[in-house]
Design a protein around this motif. Structure first.
Motif, PDB file in Angstrom:
ATOM      1  N   ARG A  30       4.623   3.932  -3.077  1.00 29.27           N
ATOM      2  CA  ARG A  30       4.246   5.050  -3.947  1.00 29.27           C
ATOM      3  C   ARG A  30       5.350   5.389  -4.945  1.00 29.27           C
ATOM      4  O   ARG A  30       5.065   5.668  -6.110  1.00 29.27           O
ATOM      5  CB  ARG A  30       3.916   6.274  -3.088  1.00 29.27           C
ATOM      6  N   ARG A  81      -4.689   1.174  -5.815  1.00 30.06           N
ATOM      7  CA  ARG A  81      -3.756   1.066  -4.686  1.00 30.06           C
ATOM      8  C   ARG A  81      -4.196  -0.032  -3.730  1.00 30.06           C
ATOM      9  O   ARG A  81      -5.360  -0.066  -3.300  1.00 30.06           O
ATOM     10  CB  ARG A  81      -3.694   2.403  -3.962  1.00 30.06           C
ATOM     11  N   TYR A 140       0.822  -1.219   0.000  1.00 33.22           N
ATOM     12  CA  TYR A 140       0.000   0.000   0.000  1.00 33.22           C
ATOM     13  C   TYR A 140       0.854   1.267   0.000  1.00 33.22           C
ATOM     14  O   TYR A 140       0.388   2.344  -0.395  1.00 33.22           O
ATOM     15  CB  TYR A 140      -0.923   0.013   1.225  1.00 33.22           C
ATOM     16  N   ASP A 168      -2.007   9.252  -3.771  1.00 33.40           N
ATOM     17  CA  ASP A 168      -3.000   8.225  -3.434  1.00 33.40           C
ATOM     18  C   ASP A 168      -4.300   8.443  -4.196  1.00 33.40           C
ATOM     19  O   ASP A 168      -5.023   7.483  -4.506  1.00 33.40           O
ATOM     20  CB  ASP A 168      -3.279   8.233  -1.930  1.00 33.40           C
ATOM     21  N   TRP A 179      -3.738   6.987  -7.700  1.00 32.59           N
ATOM     22  CA  TRP A 179      -3.390   5.558  -7.714  1.00 32.59           C
ATOM     23  C   TRP A 179      -4.684   4.778  -7.500  1.00 32.59           C
ATOM     24  O   TRP A 179      -5.034   4.394  -6.404  1.00 32.59           O
ATOM     25  CB  TRP A 179      -2.370   5.276  -6.618  1.00 32.59           C
ATOM     26  N   TRP A 217       5.393   2.811  -7.722  1.00 31.87           N
ATOM     27  CA  TRP A 217       4.232   2.957  -8.603  1.00 31.87           C
ATOM     28  C   TRP A 217       4.418   4.124  -9.558  1.00 31.87           C
ATOM     29  O   TRP A 217       4.103   4.042 -10.741  1.00 31.87           O
ATOM     30  CB  TRP A 217       2.971   3.162  -7.768  1.00 31.87           C
TER      31      TRP A 217
END
Length: 603
Positions: free
Chosen positions: A42, A149, A39, A143, A146, A45
């Motif tokens: 970041r 996520r 999670y 977030d 994403w 990603w």
């Protein structure tokens, strides 16, 4: 447009909507962890970078990714130069880059749950010099874009048995409470996941390779504690083991609990607690004392049970690695192996022990030039064949309930006819790395010596040949906990190297891993784990320490140039291999045992 270019564009659009002129994306999580749950990945990603240390800054027209010397090659393989500027740390920093690139009046966003207070102060001052400002966001804009996520892990916590931990959790809390009382403190905030796991004798599977659970804690001067963790993660046996002295709360109750410490003298670790923790304490009116988490040093000094567990884990792991090295000696010269197929087989040998809980990190399986990428991780895109007549570097480790392992071996992959031999250059560099390894293994030093004072022992032979390596020589290791554990470290002093000024103490685990890397050609690293222990010296004028080597697996003699070794170094290597044969030999049989006897024959 590539996937990563599209993600960068989406983030920029979100920043514009949030009236931000930039955003900082660190690799870490709310606990300042090195390895993070899915999670919190970041940075990966957004950029594609899969290393364990780094950060990025996004501005409307440019973006930069920051990595240290371990990832200089890797970042260029994984992150597009079309979208990102590569920046080296500590040569520069995010603050310095922002000072040079952020426009006057810019509002640069950051997530206060992902940065330390000191970082916020430095970045704010740098931006203020440009008439810009650092802005804490109420919601992380990355977030928001994403879309898929992952959520936080829902895995259950488990109790680490006292026979392995060596102490019960109530005793640990009582020791922390005594420290709080002595320092006239009411409570300490604990946010580092391995500190919480150690203090409460808990383990989890919320983070790959590190057996911890996602939680926060506050320990009080009366030896009670508040543990903030998702209720569904605490089965009945764990709640019973924690006892009445530990109050359980949902994870989301942590921030309000900080503000409820009004009027209390509260300790918080400026290196491990994020800026939001300090802001919450300040908002509630607590008196903050910035000091190191009291579990950090206590956790690093392993007790007898933890030392015994580590020796058992290392013996088991050494046998699995030796089986792998034998298998490799048979299969690799035939051709057909790849970095991934080889590392998969190594994991299989570890799993055959029946004791493996997880790997302690992603195996670094580097064939030929990929071995020169210090923290390389093979992927389907980079997966190289392990070619006969080449160097292969394998850095790997396992998590067992009684210990954490980390070991590197550099292998010469021969040819079926046995005639292919390493070049003089390869043997020279490998032997100089071995000399450095032996220098650390045999070091004797007075109490109070820091890791930074020992680092040059490992580099001296390489320096004589005009060579060096861009990583530390040794990191702390946990007891069925983080494979990279503070506070101790063996590395060059300065340059932002945390832990190099920490005195080494009896009971600490460290790695011993000098290396050499020739970009585009090959890499060498020889790594064992060691235990700091007391040394009795006749006539000694003071107290002295040394290292007990804990890792046992053969070191490839094909890559050694004996003429570069002293008689004492040859004696150490022969004695080490005799010990490998003694510890690992009884765990092997058949062809593997015969191979080990040859691999451990005197040089």
């Amino acid at each position: 447009m590539s996937t990563y270019a599209a993600r960068l564009a989406a983030l920029r659009a979100q920043l514009a909507a949030d009236r931000l002129d930039g955003f900082v994306v660190p690799l870490t999580d709310e606990h300042m962890s090195e390895y993070v749950g899915d999670y919190a990945k970041r940075l990966e990603w957004l950029t594609g970078f899969k290393g364990s240390a780094g950060a990025a800054v996004v501005l409307p027209q440019e973006a930069a990714i920051f990595v240290d010397g371990r990832y200089t090659l890797q970042v260029r393989q994984q992150v597009s130069a079309d979208d990102w500027q590569y920046q080296g740390v500590p040569q520069t920093s995010i603050s310095e880059w922002l000072k040079a690139h952020a426009p006057a009046g810019a509002r640069i966003g950051y997530d206060a749950w992902l940065h330390t207070r000191d970082w916020v102060k430095a970045a704010s001052e740098a931006l203020a010099a440009k008439g810009a400002e650092l802005v804490a966001v109420t919601r992380n804009p990355l977030d928001l874009v994403w879309s898929d996520r992952p959520g936080m892990s829902e895995a259950k916590l488990a109790v680490q048995d006292e026979s392995l931990a060596g102490r019960n959790a109530a005793d640990k809390r009582a020791e922390i409470a005594d420290w709080l009382t002595a320092e006239n403190l009411d409570a300490t905030v604990m946010t580092a996941l391995d500190s919480i796991a150690w203090t409460f004798n808990l383990r989890g599977t919320d983070v790959s390779h590190t057996p911890v659970g996602l939680a926060f804690a506050i320990v009080h001067a009366d030896a009670t504690a508040d543990l903030f963790v998702a209720p569904d993660k605490v089965p009945a046996d764990v709640a019973q083991a924690l006892g009445n002295g530990v109050r359980l709360h949902p994870r989301e109750a942590f921030a309000p609990a900080l503000e409820a410490l009004k009027g209390k003298r509260v300790a918080a670790d400026p290196e491990r607690a994020v800026s939001a923790v300090f802001a919450g304490l300040e908002a509630g009116g607590a008196q903050i004392v910035s000091v190191r988490d009291p579990a950090v040093l206590a956790k690093a000094i392993k007790n007898r049970a933890e030392q015994a567990g580590q020796r058992a884990a290392q013996a088991r792991d050494g046998a699995a690695l030796s089986r792998y090295l034998h298998w490799l000696s048979v299969e690799a010269p035939k051709g057909g192996l790849t970095e991934i197929s080889a590392s998969d087989q190594l994991r299989a040998f570890r799993e055959e022990t029946g004791k493996l809980r997880d790997l302690s990190f992603d195996t670094i399986s580097g064939a030929g030039p990929n071995g020169a990428i210090m923290h390389y991780k093979a992927s389907e895109e980079t997966n190289r064949p392990i070619e006969p007549g080449s160097v292969y570097l394998c850095d790997s480790g396992g998590q067992y309930e009684d210990g954490t392992t980390d070991v590197t071996r550099t292998i010469w992959v021969g040819t079926p006819d046995g005639l292919s031999l390493p070049s003089a250059e390869i043997k020279d560099r490998n032997t100089r790395v071995l000399k450095g390894h032996i220098a650390i293994a045999t070091a004797v030093f007075p109490y109070g010596t820091r890791g930074g004072q020992l680092d040059a022992f490992a580099r001296a032979s390489l320096w004589q040949a005009g060579c060096d390596y861009a990583h530390g020589t040794g990191h702390g290791v946990g007891a069925f906990l983080a494979v990279h554990e503070g506070p101790q470290r063996i590395a060059k002093p300065g340059g932002g190297q945390m832990g190099t000024d920490e005195p080494l103490r009896a009971g600490m685990f460290l790695s011993n891993e000098p290396g050499y890397y020739k970009p585009g050609a090959f890499g060498v690293r020889i790594e064992n784990l060691v235990l700091v222990e007391r040394r009795e010296i006749d006539g000694a004028e003071g107290d002295y320490l040394g290292f007990e080597t804990l890792t046992f697996a053969p070191i490839d003699k094909t890559l050694i140039e004996p003429s570069l070794l002293t008689a004492q170094e040859i004696a150490w290597l022969n004695a080490y291999h005799a010990r490998v044969l003694e510890i690992v030999g009884p765990q092997l049989d058949g062809e593997a045992k015969a191979w080990l006897a040859e691999a451990c024959a005197p040089l």
